[in-house]
Scaffold this motif. Structure first.
Motif, PDB file in Angstrom:
ATOM      1  N   ARG A 112     -43.540  29.703  13.656  1.00  0.00           N
ATOM      2  CA  ARG A 112     -44.641  30.068  12.762  1.00  0.00           C
ATOM      3  C   ARG A 112     -44.735  29.136  11.535  1.00  0.00           C
ATOM      4  NH1 ARG A 112     -44.541  35.093  10.379  1.00  0.00           N
ATOM      5  NH2 ARG A 112     -42.269  35.245  10.510  1.00  0.00           N
ATOM      6  N   ARG A 113     -44.223  27.932  11.673  1.00  0.00           N
ATOM      7  CA  ARG A 113     -44.272  26.982  10.550  1.00  0.00           C
ATOM      8  C   ARG A 113     -45.285  25.855  10.761  1.00  0.00           C
ATOM      9  NH1 ARG A 113     -39.202  26.519   7.146  1.00  0.00           N
ATOM     10  NH2 ARG A 113     -38.024  28.417   7.559  1.00  0.00           N
ATOM     11  N   VAL A 114     -45.777  25.690  11.972  1.00  0.00           N
ATOM     12  CA  VAL A 114     -46.723  24.611  12.256  1.00  0.00           C
ATOM     13  C   VAL A 114     -48.017  25.209  12.802  1.00  0.00           C
ATOM     14  CG1 VAL A 114     -47.162  22.491  13.553  1.00  0.00           C
ATOM     15  CG2 VAL A 114     -44.836  23.009  12.758  1.00  0.00           C
ATOM     16  N   TYR A 115     -49.120  24.858  12.153  1.00  0.00           N
ATOM     17  CA  TYR A 115     -50.450  25.309  12.580  1.00  0.00           C
ATOM     18  C   TYR A 115     -51.264  24.084  12.983  1.00  0.00           C
ATOM     19  CZ  TYR A 115     -49.831  30.034  10.647  1.00  0.00           C
ATOM     20  OH  TYR A 115     -49.399  31.303  10.396  1.00  0.00           O
ATOM     21  N   THR A 116     -51.869  24.137  14.144  1.00  0.00           N
ATOM     22  CA  THR A 116     -52.751  23.068  14.608  1.00  0.00           C
ATOM     23  C   THR A 116     -54.162  23.626  14.708  1.00  0.00           C
ATOM     24  OG1 THR A 116     -50.942  22.063  15.872  1.00  0.00           O
ATOM     25  CG2 THR A 116     -53.191  21.398  16.436  1.00  0.00           C
ATOM     26  N   VAL A 117     -55.089  22.987  13.999  1.00  0.00           N
ATOM     27  CA  VAL A 117     -56.463  23.471  13.921  1.00  0.00           C
ATOM     28  C   VAL A 117     -57.408  22.407  14.456  1.00  0.00           C
ATOM     29  CG1 VAL A 117     -58.289  24.337  12.409  1.00  0.00           C
ATOM     30  CG2 VAL A 117     -55.885  24.868  11.896  1.00  0.00           C
ATOM     31  N   HIS A 118     -58.209  22.775  15.446  1.00  0.00           N
ATOM     32  CA  HIS A 118     -59.200  21.871  16.014  1.00  0.00           C
ATOM     33  C   HIS A 118     -60.571  22.177  15.414  1.00  0.00           C
ATOM     34  CE1 HIS A 118     -56.288  20.474  18.970  1.00  0.00           C
ATOM     35  NE2 HIS A 118     -55.969  21.745  19.196  1.00  0.00           N
ATOM     36  N   LEU A 119     -61.349  21.119  15.142  1.00  0.00           N
ATOM     37  CA  LEU A 119     -62.648  21.285  14.501  1.00  0.00           C
ATOM     38  C   LEU A 119     -63.760  21.514  15.519  1.00  0.00           C
ATOM     39  CD1 LEU A 119     -62.674  18.630  11.619  1.00  0.00           C
ATOM     40  CD2 LEU A 119     -61.546  20.860  11.747  1.00  0.00           C
ATOM     41  N   ARG A 120     -64.735  22.258  15.085  1.00  0.00           N
ATOM     42  CA  ARG A 120     -65.930  22.523  15.874  1.00  0.00           C
ATOM     43  C   ARG A 120     -66.799  21.256  15.929  1.00  0.00           C
ATOM     44  NH1 ARG A 120     -68.100  27.491  16.596  1.00  0.00           N
ATOM     45  NH2 ARG A 120     -66.702  28.330  14.990  1.00  0.00           N
ATOM     46  N   PRO A 121     -67.313  20.874  17.071  1.00  0.00           N
ATOM     47  CA  PRO A 121     -68.176  19.687  17.114  1.00  0.00           C
ATOM     48  C   PRO A 121     -69.558  19.978  16.529  1.00  0.00           C
ATOM     49  CG  PRO A 121     -68.029  20.703  19.290  1.00  0.00           C
ATOM     50  CD  PRO A 121     -67.052  21.431  18.404  1.00  0.00           C
ATOM     51  N   GLY A 122     -70.194  18.933  16.012  1.00  0.00           N
ATOM     52  CA  GLY A 122     -71.579  19.042  15.569  1.00  0.00           C
ATOM     53  C   GLY A 122     -71.787  19.364  14.111  1.00  0.00           C
ATOM     54  N   VAL A 123     -70.702  19.589  13.319  1.00  0.00           N
ATOM     55  CA  VAL A 123     -70.846  19.863  11.878  1.00  0.00           C
ATOM     56  C   VAL A 123     -70.961  18.522  11.160  1.00  0.00           C
ATOM     57  CG1 VAL A 123     -69.834  20.969   9.858  1.00  0.00           C
ATOM     58  CG2 VAL A 123     -69.472  21.958  12.138  1.00  0.00           C
ATOM     59  N   ARG A 124     -72.019  18.354  10.340  1.00  0.00           N
ATOM     60  CA  ARG A 124     -72.294  17.033   9.749  1.00  0.00           C
ATOM     61  C   ARG A 124     -72.570  17.133   8.251  1.00  0.00           C
ATOM     62  NH1 ARG A 124     -77.090  14.555  13.151  1.00  0.00           N
ATOM     63  NH2 ARG A 124     -77.875  16.693  12.932  1.00  0.00           N
ATOM     64  N   TRP A 125     -72.295  16.028   7.572  1.00  0.00           N
ATOM     65  CA  TRP A 125     -72.680  15.867   6.170  1.00  0.00           C
ATOM     66  C   TRP A 125     -74.120  15.373   6.096  1.00  0.00           C
ATOM     67  CZ3 TRP A 125     -69.550  17.988   2.888  1.00  0.00           C
ATOM     68  CH2 TRP A 125     -68.168  17.969   3.072  1.00  0.00           C
ATOM     69  N   ASN A 126     -74.806  15.749   5.019  1.00  0.00           N
ATOM     70  CA  ASN A 126     -76.182  15.271   4.827  1.00  0.00           C
ATOM     71  C   ASN A 126     -76.193  13.923   4.109  1.00  0.00           C
ATOM     72  OD1 ASN A 126     -75.339  16.393   2.342  1.00  0.00           O
ATOM     73  ND2 ASN A 126     -77.444  16.809   1.713  1.00  0.00           N
ATOM     74  N   THR A 127     -75.421  13.003   4.632  1.00  0.00           N
ATOM     75  CA  THR A 127     -75.349  11.653   4.077  1.00  0.00           C
ATOM     76  C   THR A 127     -76.425  10.785   4.729  1.00  0.00           C
ATOM     77  OG1 THR A 127     -73.637  11.218   5.731  1.00  0.00           O
ATOM     78  CG2 THR A 127     -72.906  11.733   3.499  1.00  0.00           C
ATOM     79  N   GLU A 128     -76.570   9.545   4.278  1.00  0.00           N
ATOM     80  CA  GLU A 128     -77.499   8.578   4.876  1.00  0.00           C
ATOM     81  C   GLU A 128     -76.714   7.412   5.457  1.00  0.00           C
ATOM     82  OE1 GLU A 128     -80.608   8.768   5.393  1.00  0.00           O
ATOM     83  OE2 GLU A 128     -81.115  10.560   4.222  1.00  0.00           O
ATOM     84  N   PRO A 129     -76.588   7.320   6.775  1.00  0.00           N
ATOM     85  CA  PRO A 129     -77.036   8.294   7.779  1.00  0.00           C
ATOM     86  C   PRO A 129     -76.071   9.475   7.848  1.00  0.00           C
ATOM     87  CG  PRO A 129     -75.885   6.498   8.853  1.00  0.00           C
ATOM     88  CD  PRO A 129     -75.955   6.138   7.395  1.00  0.00           C
ATOM     89  N   PRO A 130     -76.485  10.589   8.485  1.00  0.00           N
ATOM     90  CA  PRO A 130     -75.583  11.733   8.625  1.00  0.00           C
ATOM     91  C   PRO A 130     -74.335  11.339   9.415  1.00  0.00           C
ATOM     92  CG  PRO A 130     -77.841  12.339   9.159  1.00  0.00           C
ATOM     93  CD  PRO A 130     -77.819  10.845   9.050  1.00  0.00           C
ATOM     94  N   ARG A 131     -73.212  11.964   9.053  1.00  0.00           N
ATOM     95  CA  ARG A 131     -71.983  11.672   9.793  1.00  0.00           C
ATOM     96  C   ARG A 131     -71.192  12.965   9.976  1.00  0.00           C
ATOM     97  NH1 ARG A 131     -70.482   9.643   4.615  1.00  0.00           N
ATOM     98  NH2 ARG A 131     -68.684  10.803   3.788  1.00  0.00           N
ATOM     99  N   PRO A 132     -70.281  12.997  10.959  1.00  0.00           N
ATOM    100  CA  PRO A 132     -69.531  14.216  11.241  1.00  0.00           C
ATOM    101  C   PRO A 132     -68.549  14.568  10.114  1.00  0.00           C
ATOM    102  CG  PRO A 132     -69.472  12.691  13.102  1.00  0.00           C
ATOM    103  CD  PRO A 132     -70.027  11.938  11.936  1.00  0.00           C
ATOM    104  N   VAL A 133     -68.310  15.856   9.950  1.00  0.00           N
ATOM    105  CA  VAL A 133     -67.213  16.336   9.099  1.00  0.00           C
ATOM    106  C   VAL A 133     -65.925  16.150   9.887  1.00  0.00           C
ATOM    107  CG1 VAL A 133     -66.199  18.355   7.983  1.00  0.00           C
ATOM    108  CG2 VAL A 133     -68.681  17.981   7.899  1.00  0.00           C
ATOM    109  N   THR A 134     -64.936  15.504   9.283  1.00  0.00           N
ATOM    110  CA  THR A 134     -63.700  15.175   9.989  1.00  0.00           C
ATOM    111  C   THR A 134     -62.495  15.888   9.383  1.00  0.00           C
ATOM    112  OG1 THR A 134     -63.162  13.280   8.579  1.00  0.00           O
ATOM    113  CG2 THR A 134     -64.649  12.880  10.462  1.00  0.00           C
ATOM    114  N   ALA A 135     -61.396  15.798  10.101  1.00  0.00           N
ATOM    115  CA  ALA A 135     -60.145  16.381   9.603  1.00  0.00           C
ATOM    116  C   ALA A 135     -59.736  15.733   8.290  1.00  0.00           C
ATOM    117  CB  ALA A 135     -59.051  16.210  10.650  1.00  0.00           C
TER     118      ALA A 135
END
Length: 594
Positions: A112-135
């Protein structure tokens, strides 16, 4: 907020009573805010209130108002669901995370000391151009908690939990707080050993020890992802506040400090990538500067506004609106307000550093008068413990009991006389919005009956929290002696940590701390550590109770009220869903009738 689904079940038993109260306390599905038919897109949701948020940067945002605002544009790995059924708001839900990590799915290690979290695909920043939110954006968000310019009041949660974060933060504190480039350089050149982006879509956390509430910590707005563009600005500085980016349904299109916010659609947000939010209104207009709850209420009733930003329904209006479909009382276990003593104040010969002086003053307060001020027993109950009912570690107790909770100024005078500090004058700043002035005046009158003078000074809500009471230099200089802030738990369920550690851990007393009075007790600090490493929630609850008793014995604060939220909407508001951590409705779900 709440616990992992399995942990939440343990906490729900204590919340079923609250759910029953909630259903009977106005609104529900019969309210004007209930969804009726398919959602209507468009229109401007108009919100009116008093003070700007104390912090807009999610790294340091720590008020109910800021939680409600940042939820619209800043997403976390996990979150909680808005609902008018309290129990439904407790369980931890996946937000940007693709799923809840468990031992069964390999997300939590056997120890219970290590947590691995995977990100949902398709979440993006409203940058120019848009880019994915990353780990890496989540790593940056967590590293920013210890920045020296605007450090997070919640950083202690993570320092106590994530391996190596303590050393990272100590080093960060030595960086020039006025140099944005130096702050960014430290973040980019130093790592937290227990926090790693394994790849763009995978985060790995290593904990100092197993804890039962780690996923709850990742629901807090402190841990929102932060884009690399934030490195250009001082955290929470004026430039930062004009350049926020969004990965949620709305974006801040215009911000006029202390005056208004205009939120419009984030064009790159997609509903299928967001399980916790919706988007119906075309715009959200927040207008600030209105300190009178009566005026705000009138605007909503006339249809000139739709929601209050930071004002409850005025007490005088409650008899008139109780049967109105637009009115609701939402259960919100809290310590709100409470009286805190500045134990570091140099005034009065350092009297407030002495527990016997604080205990004497605790006898003076008439809680029954405060219940009347906020709306009566349907809205609030006298509170005598740090931990309110319905939360982990609560046990009924009243060390300073008086019949009817009216206080005992005679007993206060008697005990104060024994301390050698009969002649006290206390600086008492109060927030100008809502009923805070009336609350301060009531407490000041109680103290006067005890022979103590309270010098009241008005303070805006944002400044009160951001500068007046959360800055150690102000406390040491005696800028204030007593104050009446409020505390809403950061999450519900197994939440003893969020009620004791932020307010009373003396090791975390520094800039931005919510241990406003600088209370520091070896026994309480030890109980906090023991509770955090307890093998299960039951053992932890017993330790939190012990800490509560010691804090109450020392009169570090005087708990005053366990207070619900009173809410009123305009006739055109639909689908209003309560978000306890924001003490209000989730703006993203609301749609407007024509």
């Amino acid at each position: 907020m709440a616990r992992v689904a399995r942990k939440a079940a343990a906490g729900l038993a204590g919340l079923t009573v609250l759910t029953g109260v909630l259903s009977a306390c106005g609104g529900g599905d019969r309210s004007a805010g209930a969804a009726a038919g398919p959602p209507r897109k468009g229109g401007t949701l108009r919100i009116v209130g008093s003070s700007d948020v104390e912090h807009l940067d999610t790294a340091s945002a720590n008020s109910a108002g800021s939680y409600g605002l940042t939820r619209t544009f800043a997403r976390t790995l996990f979150g909680t669901r808005a609902s008018n059924v309290f129990a439904e708001t407790v369980a931890v839900q996946a937000d940007v995370a693709a799923r809840i990590p468990t031992r069964e799915n390999g997300g939590i290690s056997a120890d219970r000391r290590v947590y691995t979290v995977h990100l949902r695909p398709g979440v993006r920043w409203n940058t120019e151009p848009p880019r994915p939110v990353t780990a890496a954006d989540f790593v940056r968000g967590l590293e920013r908690l210890c920045n020296p310019a605007s450090p997070s009041s919640g950083k202690g949660y993570y320092i106590d939990t994530i391996q190596g974060m303590d050393a990272f933060c100590r080093g960060f504190a030595r960086v020039d707080a006025k140099d944005a480039a130096a702050i960014a350089a430290y973040q980019n050149e130093h790592d937290i050993p227990g926090l790693r982006a394994a790849d763009d879509d995978t985060l790995v956390f290593r904990l100092r020890r197993p804890v039962g509430d780690f996923l709850n910590l990742l629901t807090l707005q402190y841990t929102a992802a932060a884009p690399r563009e934030y490195d250009r600005h001082l955290p929470d500085g004026p430039e930062f506040r004009q350049h926020t980016l969004s990965n949620g349904p709305y974006r801040i299109a215009e911000y006029r400090p202390g005056r208004s916010y205009l939120l419009t659609h984030n064009p790159v947000w997609r509903p299928e990538t967001d399980p916790l939010r919706s988007r119906h209104a075309a715009r959200i207009q927040i207008t600030l500067g209105q300190d009178s709850p009566e005026t705000v209420q009138q605007q909503i009733e006339r249809g000139d506004a739709d929601l209050s930003w930071d004002q409850p329904v005025p007490t005088a209006a409650l008899p008139r609106v109780r049967r109105d479909r637009r009115f609701a009382i939402r259960e919100l276990p809290s310590n709100n307000p409470y009286l805190v003593f500045n134990t570091r104040s140099p005034h009065n010969g350092g009297a407030l550093a002495k527990p016997e002086v604080r205990r004497a003053l605790a006898h003076a307060v008439d809680r029954s008068a405060l219940v009347k001020i906020v709306g009566g027993p349907d809205v609030a109950q006298p509170l005598h413990t740090v931990i309110p009912p319905g939360t982990t570690g609560y046990a009924p107790s009243d060390r300073y009991a008086t019949p009817g909770a009216v206080g005992d100024p005679g007993r206060c005078r008697e005990l104060l006389g024994r301390t050698g500090h009969r002649d006290l004058t206390l600086r008492f700043p109060y927030r100008t919005n809502s009923v805070h002035r009336l609350i301060a005046q009531s407490i000041a009158a109680n103290l006067e009956a005890c022979g103590v003078r309270a010098r009241l000074t008005a303070d805006s809500g944002g400044n009160f929290y951001a500068r007046t009471i959360s800055t150690p230099e102000q406390a040491r200089a005696g800028a204030w002696d007593i104050a009446a802030p409020g505390w809403i738990p950061d999450w519900y369920g197994n939440n003893g940590r969020t009620l004791i550690a932020p307010l009373f851990d003396g090791r975390d007393w520094d800039s931005g701390s919510t241990n406003y009075g600088g209370y520091d007790d070896f026994v309480v600090n030890g109980l906090i550590d023991a509770a955090l490493t307890a093998p299960d929630e039951r053992h932890a609850a017993g330790l939190w109770q012990q800490a509560d008793r010691k804090i109450t014995q020392d009169a570090a604060i005087v708990p005053l009220l366990n207070r619900s939220a009173t809410l009123f909407t305009s006739e055109r508001v639909r689908n209003a869903r309560f978000l306890p951590t924001a003490a209000g409705y989730d703006y993203t779900h609301i749609w407007l009738s024509s």
